[in-house]
Write a protein that holds these residues in place. Structure first.
Motif, PDB file in Angstrom:
ATOM      1  N   GLU A  41       0.826  -1.211   0.000  1.00  0.00           N
ATOM      2  CA  GLU A  41       0.000   0.000   0.000  1.00  0.00           C
ATOM      3  C   GLU A  41       0.858   1.259   0.000  1.00  0.00           C
ATOM      4  O   GLU A  41       0.442   2.294  -0.539  1.00  0.00           O
ATOM      5  CB  GLU A  41      -0.935  -0.006   1.210  1.00  0.00           C
ATOM      6  CG  GLU A  41      -1.942   1.134   1.200  1.00  0.00           C
ATOM      7  CD  GLU A  41      -2.925   1.066   2.345  1.00  0.00           C
ATOM      8  OE1 GLU A  41      -3.672   2.053   2.521  1.00  0.00           O
ATOM      9  OE2 GLU A  41      -2.961   0.041   3.065  1.00  0.00           O
ATOM     10  N   ALA A  44       1.192   2.687  -3.422  1.00  0.00           N
ATOM     11  CA  ALA A  44      -0.068   2.804  -4.163  1.00  0.00           C
ATOM     12  C   ALA A  44      -0.029   3.916  -5.202  1.00  0.00           C
ATOM     13  O   ALA A  44      -0.759   3.858  -6.203  1.00  0.00           O
ATOM     14  CB  ALA A  44      -1.227   3.031  -3.198  1.00  0.00           C
ATOM     15  N   ALA A  50      -5.782  -2.542  -7.024  1.00  0.00           N
ATOM     16  CA  ALA A  50      -5.425  -3.027  -5.696  1.00  0.00           C
ATOM     17  C   ALA A  50      -6.341  -4.179  -5.300  1.00  0.00           C
ATOM     18  O   ALA A  50      -7.529  -4.200  -5.653  1.00  0.00           O
ATOM     19  CB  ALA A  50      -5.524  -1.909  -4.661  1.00  0.00           C
ATOM     20  N   VAL A  52      -7.498  -6.227  -1.771  1.00  0.00           N
ATOM     21  CA  VAL A  52      -7.505  -6.229  -0.316  1.00  0.00           C
ATOM     22  C   VAL A  52      -7.943  -7.619   0.127  1.00  0.00           C
ATOM     23  O   VAL A  52      -9.043  -8.071  -0.222  1.00  0.00           O
ATOM     24  CB  VAL A  52      -8.456  -5.157   0.253  1.00  0.00           C
ATOM     25  CG1 VAL A  52      -8.529  -5.267   1.771  1.00  0.00           C
ATOM     26  CG2 VAL A  52      -8.000  -3.765  -0.174  1.00  0.00           C
ATOM     27  N   ALA A  64      -9.845  -0.534   1.773  1.00  0.00           N
ATOM     28  CA  ALA A  64     -10.482  -0.264   0.485  1.00  0.00           C
ATOM     29  C   ALA A  64     -10.775   1.220   0.324  1.00  0.00           C
ATOM     30  O   ALA A  64     -10.543   1.804  -0.749  1.00  0.00           O
ATOM     31  CB  ALA A  64     -11.774  -1.079   0.363  1.00  0.00           C
ATOM     32  N   LEU A  67      -7.562   3.219  -0.428  1.00  0.00           N
ATOM     33  CA  LEU A  67      -7.059   2.999  -1.785  1.00  0.00           C
ATOM     34  C   LEU A  67      -7.954   3.659  -2.827  1.00  0.00           C
ATOM     35  O   LEU A  67      -7.473   4.220  -3.813  1.00  0.00           O
ATOM     36  CB  LEU A  67      -6.939   1.501  -2.041  1.00  0.00           C
ATOM     37  CG  LEU A  67      -5.824   0.808  -1.241  1.00  0.00           C
ATOM     38  CD1 LEU A  67      -6.048  -0.691  -1.211  1.00  0.00           C
ATOM     39  CD2 LEU A  67      -4.454   1.142  -1.828  1.00  0.00           C
ATOM     40  N   LYS A  68      -9.258   3.609  -2.609  1.00  0.00           N
ATOM     41  CA  LYS A  68     -10.177   4.253  -3.551  1.00  0.00           C
ATOM     42  C   LYS A  68      -9.975   5.764  -3.541  1.00  0.00           C
ATOM     43  O   LYS A  68     -10.062   6.427  -4.595  1.00  0.00           O
ATOM     44  CB  LYS A  68     -11.623   3.902  -3.212  1.00  0.00           C
ATOM     45  CG  LYS A  68     -11.968   2.449  -3.503  1.00  0.00           C
ATOM     46  CD  LYS A  68     -13.427   2.144  -3.213  1.00  0.00           C
ATOM     47  CE  LYS A  68     -13.761   0.687  -3.497  1.00  0.00           C
ATOM     48  NZ  LYS A  68     -15.195   0.404  -3.407  1.00  0.00           N
ATOM     49  N   VAL A  74     -10.415  -1.129  -6.805  1.00  0.00           N
ATOM     50  CA  VAL A  74     -10.131  -2.026  -5.692  1.00  0.00           C
ATOM     51  C   VAL A  74     -11.012  -3.270  -5.748  1.00  0.00           C
ATOM     52  O   VAL A  74     -12.214  -3.196  -6.021  1.00  0.00           O
ATOM     53  CB  VAL A  74     -10.343  -1.302  -4.347  1.00  0.00           C
ATOM     54  CG1 VAL A  74     -10.051  -2.246  -3.177  1.00  0.00           C
ATOM     55  CG2 VAL A  74      -9.455  -0.064  -4.260  1.00  0.00           C
ATOM     56  N   ASN A  75     -10.381  -4.420  -5.458  1.00  0.00           N
ATOM     57  CA  ASN A  75     -11.089  -5.676  -5.244  1.00  0.00           C
ATOM     58  C   ASN A  75     -10.899  -6.079  -3.791  1.00  0.00           C
ATOM     59  O   ASN A  75      -9.772  -6.104  -3.295  1.00  0.00           O
ATOM     60  CB  ASN A  75     -10.536  -6.764  -6.168  1.00  0.00           C
ATOM     61  CG  ASN A  75     -11.099  -8.140  -5.853  1.00  0.00           C
ATOM     62  OD1 ASN A  75     -10.631  -8.824  -4.945  1.00  0.00           O
ATOM     63  ND2 ASN A  75     -12.095  -8.560  -6.612  1.00  0.00           N
ATOM     64  N   VAL A  76     -12.009  -6.368  -3.116  1.00  0.00           N
ATOM     65  CA  VAL A  76     -11.944  -6.795  -1.720  1.00  0.00           C
ATOM     66  C   VAL A  76     -12.418  -8.243  -1.647  1.00  0.00           C
ATOM     67  O   VAL A  76     -13.565  -8.545  -2.003  1.00  0.00           O
ATOM     68  CB  VAL A  76     -12.812  -5.902  -0.810  1.00  0.00           C
ATOM     69  CG1 VAL A  76     -12.668  -6.325   0.648  1.00  0.00           C
ATOM     70  CG2 VAL A  76     -12.433  -4.435  -0.980  1.00  0.00           C
ATOM     71  N   CYS A  83     -16.346  -4.040  -4.026  1.00  0.00           N
ATOM     72  CA  CYS A  83     -15.438  -4.200  -5.168  1.00  0.00           C
ATOM     73  C   CYS A  83     -15.766  -3.249  -6.314  1.00  0.00           C
ATOM     74  O   CYS A  83     -16.931  -3.093  -6.702  1.00  0.00           O
ATOM     75  CB  CYS A  83     -15.493  -5.630  -5.693  1.00  0.00           C
ATOM     76  SG  CYS A  83     -14.810  -6.865  -4.566  1.00  0.00           S
TER      77      CYS A  83
END
Length: 270
Positions: A41, A44, A50, A52, A64, A67-68, A74-76, A83
């Protein structure tokens, strides 16, 4: 569709992975398979994507959000509602990739659909795709027109055709096919009367014709679920009384409740 299916090229770029554990290890492995570089991170600002993979719900949501806010997609893991994108179950016949997604509804279902496809799609698909790529310039020279080129490929790649993707030897025949290929420019119109709005009720012949059609002419009220079974670039128009045949394949879709009021449409090749 619940999502816009895309294939994202990440070779040589950095992708953030937040987490340790088995989920994070799987994400790192996937990134490296696609040629990407895993980063933390803290890096980033170098990344666009990314993952998570944290077990703690609160920590995953916080990561999340951070990062957003930095502009990453982002994918969680296991949290589809958080997501920006989801990762499908992947069938790899490099360079052919088949991705199966349920939009996060059930990773297990996506996996088992992929496993069924693994059993029926030959390993030779990659060789066929590579051969078609290597002969692109020759293909364009042999068939300068886009429609002409597509019809030639449709004929060759169809079931039982010279380059049938399910035939393990197809990749070895591309050069010979190209040297002798011909295009059928005969105009053909086929008509189907639909008795249902459910695409599952389409016959194999109907589904195949829609997938190859240059034009789709249809009665008002034909379900969108049926129409989207046609090629994305096929011309789509409401049905006129007597469509003029043109080069290529025209598929006419009539609803059963409109058939009596519709004029007959010739179904033979023109």
């Amino acid at each position: 569709m619940h999502s816009l299916p895309l294939f994202h090229r990440i070779a040589g770029t950095r992708v953030v992975v937040v987490g340790d554990g088995d989920m994070a290890v799987a994400k790192r492995r996937l990134i490296r398979r696609a040629g990407g570089a895993v980063c933390s991170e803290a890096e980033a600002h170098h990344a666009r994507l990314a993952f998570v993979a944290l077990e703690d719900t609160g920590a995953a949501e916080a990561a999340a959000l951070r990062l957003k806010r930095r502009g990453l997609l982002v994918n969680v893991a296991d949290r589809p509602e958080l997501c920006d994108f989801t990762t499908p179950s992947i069938l790899d016949r490099n360079p052919v990739l088949v991705a199966v997604s349920t939009g996060g509804a059930s990773a297990g279902l996506a996996k088992h659909i992929r496993l069924r496809l693994e059993a029926i799609l030959p390993q030779s698909l990659g060789r066929l795709a590579a051969a078609l790529h290597e002969t692109r310039a020759a293909l364009r020279a042999r068939f300068p027109g886009g429609d002409e080129r597509r019809r030639a490929l449709d004929t060759a790649l169809a079931q039982g055709g010279t380059l049938d993707p399910f035939d393990p030897a197809s990749g070895e025949r591309v050069t010979d096919w190209l040297s002798g290929a011909a295009v059928d420019d005969t105009a053909q119109t086929v008509e189907f009367t639909l008795t249902s709005d459910d695409p599952e009720d389409l016959t194999l012949r109907q589904a195949r014709a829609l997938g190859m059609a240059d034009r789709v002419l249809h009665d008002p009220g034909v379900a969108e679920a049926i129409l989207i079974r046609a090629r994305a670039d096929a011309v789509r128009q409401l049905l006129s009384a007597q469509p003029e045949p043109q080069t290529g394949l025209t598929v006419v879709l009539r609803r059963a409740d409109h058939t009596a009021a519709s004029s007959a449409v010739p179904t033979s090749a023109k």
